[in-house]
Design an enzyme around this catalytic site. Sequence first.
Site, short mmCIF file in Angstrom:
data_model
loop_
_atom_site.label_atom_id
_atom_site.label_comp_id
_atom_site.label_asym_id
_atom_site.label_seq_id
_atom_site.Cartn_x
_atom_site.Cartn_y
_atom_site.Cartn_z
N ASP A 15 25.32 26.48 10.81
CA ASP A 15 24.02 26.85 10.25
C ASP A 15 23.33 25.63 9.67
O ASP A 15 23.85 24.51 9.71
CB ASP A 15 24.18 27.91 9.16
CG ASP A 15 24.53 29.28 9.74
OD1 ASP A 15 24.12 29.55 10.89
OD2 ASP A 15 25.20 30.06 9.06
N LEU B 26 26.51 44.37 2.24
CA LEU B 26 26.90 45.59 2.95
C LEU B 26 26.25 46.87 2.42
O LEU B 26 26.05 47.80 3.18
CB LEU B 26 28.44 45.74 2.90
CG LEU B 26 29.25 44.56 3.44
CD1 LEU B 26 30.72 44.92 3.47
CD2 LEU B 26 28.76 44.13 4.82
N ASP C 89 21.02 46.77 10.05
CA ASP C 89 22.18 46.84 9.16
C ASP C 89 22.91 48.18 9.33
O ASP C 89 22.28 49.25 9.40
CB ASP C 89 21.75 46.71 7.70
CG ASP C 89 21.54 45.27 7.29
OD1 ASP C 89 21.26 44.44 8.17
OD2 ASP C 89 21.64 44.98 6.09
N ASP D 1 21.11 35.58 18.63
CA ASP D 1 21.44 34.88 17.39
C ASP D 1 22.84 34.28 17.49
O ASP D 1 23.69 34.50 16.63
CB ASP D 1 21.33 35.82 16.19
CG ASP D 1 21.59 35.11 14.86
OD1 ASP D 1 21.38 33.88 14.78
OD2 ASP D 1 22.03 35.78 13.90
N GLU E 132 32.11 34.84 3.59
CA GLU E 132 30.90 34.04 3.55
C GLU E 132 29.95 34.67 2.53
O GLU E 132 29.34 35.70 2.79
CB GLU E 132 30.21 33.98 4.92
CG GLU E 132 29.02 33.04 4.92
CD GLU E 132 27.85 33.50 5.79
OE1 GLU E 132 26.95 32.68 6.03
OE2 GLU E 132 27.81 34.68 6.19
N ASP F 278 31.45 37.56 7.91
CA ASP F 278 30.07 37.10 7.91
C ASP F 278 29.22 37.96 6.99
O ASP F 278 29.33 39.19 6.99
CB ASP F 278 29.52 37.16 9.34
CG ASP F 278 28.07 36.74 9.42
OD1 ASP F 278 27.78 35.56 9.14
OD2 ASP F 278 27.22 37.59 9.76
#
Length: 557
Positions: free
Chosen positions: A320, A217, A182, A72, A254, A212
């Site tokens: 992106d 979170l 995650d 990615d 972001e 990012d």
Amino acid sequence: MLDPSRRTLALNDERTWFQRAVFYEVYVRGFYDATGDGQGDIRGVTSKLDYLEWLGIDCLWLLPFYASPWKDGGYDVSDYYSVHPAYGSVTDIEELLNQAHLRGIRVIADLVLNHTSDQHPWFAESKMSRDNPKSDWYVWADDDGGYQSAPVIFIDSQSSNWTYCPDREQYYWHRFFNHQPDLNYENPDVQEAMLQVVRYWLGLGFDGFRLDAAAYLFQAEGTCCENLPATHTFLKRIRSVVDAEFPEAVLLAEVNQVPSEVVNYFGNGDECHMCYDFPLMPRLFLSVKTESALPTAEALRQTPDIPAGCQWGIFLRNHDELTLEMVTDQEREFLYSAFASDPISRRNVGIGRRLAPLIDNDRRVAELLHALILSLPGSPILYYGDEILMGDNIYLGDRDSVRTPMQWSPDRNGGFSRADPARLYSSPIIDPVYGYQVVNVESQMNNPSSFLRWTREMLSVRHRESVLGDGEFKLLSVDNDCVLAFARFLARDERVVLCVFNFASKVQPVSVNLSDWISRVPVELLGMTPFPVIEDDGAYRLTLAPYGFLWFELCVA
């Protein structure tokens, strides 16, 4: 050789340098190949610092350069403390930082907080068993029924936010790709580990981070798992470390959310220094296609006030897709039909195109949009190659369409690399409109009327008129819906800059209400040409060229 006229790193007001800065985003893999292996690298970026200094860049933003399997674009980190071997070494990073700072250019790094690669040693250990030391460093569950209110982000490739792990016989949580598990920020050890990453790179000399996916979170049942209070608490903890140990560093969040949510990431001036203004960006393009200033004006009216010492990050394009999440369904369909009539150019909920192809390579529109982001409230962020109006390759998968090699010259591989063309990580653009033989830095540097030269001049004017960076903002009333007008000013002195923009494809007359500045003389900032004095009625009449704009300083007579 360093340009002696170039501004060096400020000795005063260091903590607010970002409010006046122009940022430049670099995909290291695609910028310049110094080692000849077909991929850009850190030494390649260092070798182009003189170019960035010449252009007028204040801060370089590097996309992820960490060790990664590159599934990615480097956002799948396998080691936060090392550099991808194809990019170089930590020593190369140190040299880049030293050379950039000598030129008065700061450097921020992309920090991937939310997740790691599934090849990170932390995840390799976590998935081994349910009771090892890192067993709860990621988010695990016995089934995939949790957090059902959280939407899938990459709807074109992921069917669920959960993936089964046969090693552990459990499911792990991921808001992005299934190879990006995650991290579990409920675990204090995870928080401390990421704070140590922050300390390491800032201690090495970086001037801040772009955070990012900062909104994702933490998780909580019955929520969309975005913008949770615990997320803000941890970001404030990062900020407290930065303020105490690296007081000149900046945190840029972001957060692709509605303005009422994004503004919370500034906290009370104690969370992030900067946030992207995602909702504004698509409405700039909507204004161009509808030939109306109203979508942009409405987006500006909906933008909340932010704490002192904070700043928006504004942009036209980036690495992106052009995201269309922050528009209405009707606006999204219109933008798809206007800018992505070929379905192959659509990515997720957006459009995978660079600026020039989006606007049909119309230089007038490119100048209009750049003049807007250089004068609207916020710090402009330019994407590598847009300063020469580079094209894209929509036939490349995922978001690689806008990550092709930088076009430096009409030579082999566009001057990006001396490698055999077959070894390049991606082919350079070769079509007759955007191909590197036609569109490149070298030719535009040698052409006084090129878009690159125009961009450099505009950045010079912005640096000269500091009010465009940290001044207050006021929308002005006009009698023509095609036209947007606003003033930038500082309450502490008399300096006022007037900015007027025509979104229409035809010449437009306009009357701007300048009753607050009667008897002042507008002086056009590019040519320093005085215009007629503002009369007692305050109605100031102008004629604007198709997609034209004017910047004035309103001088006291």
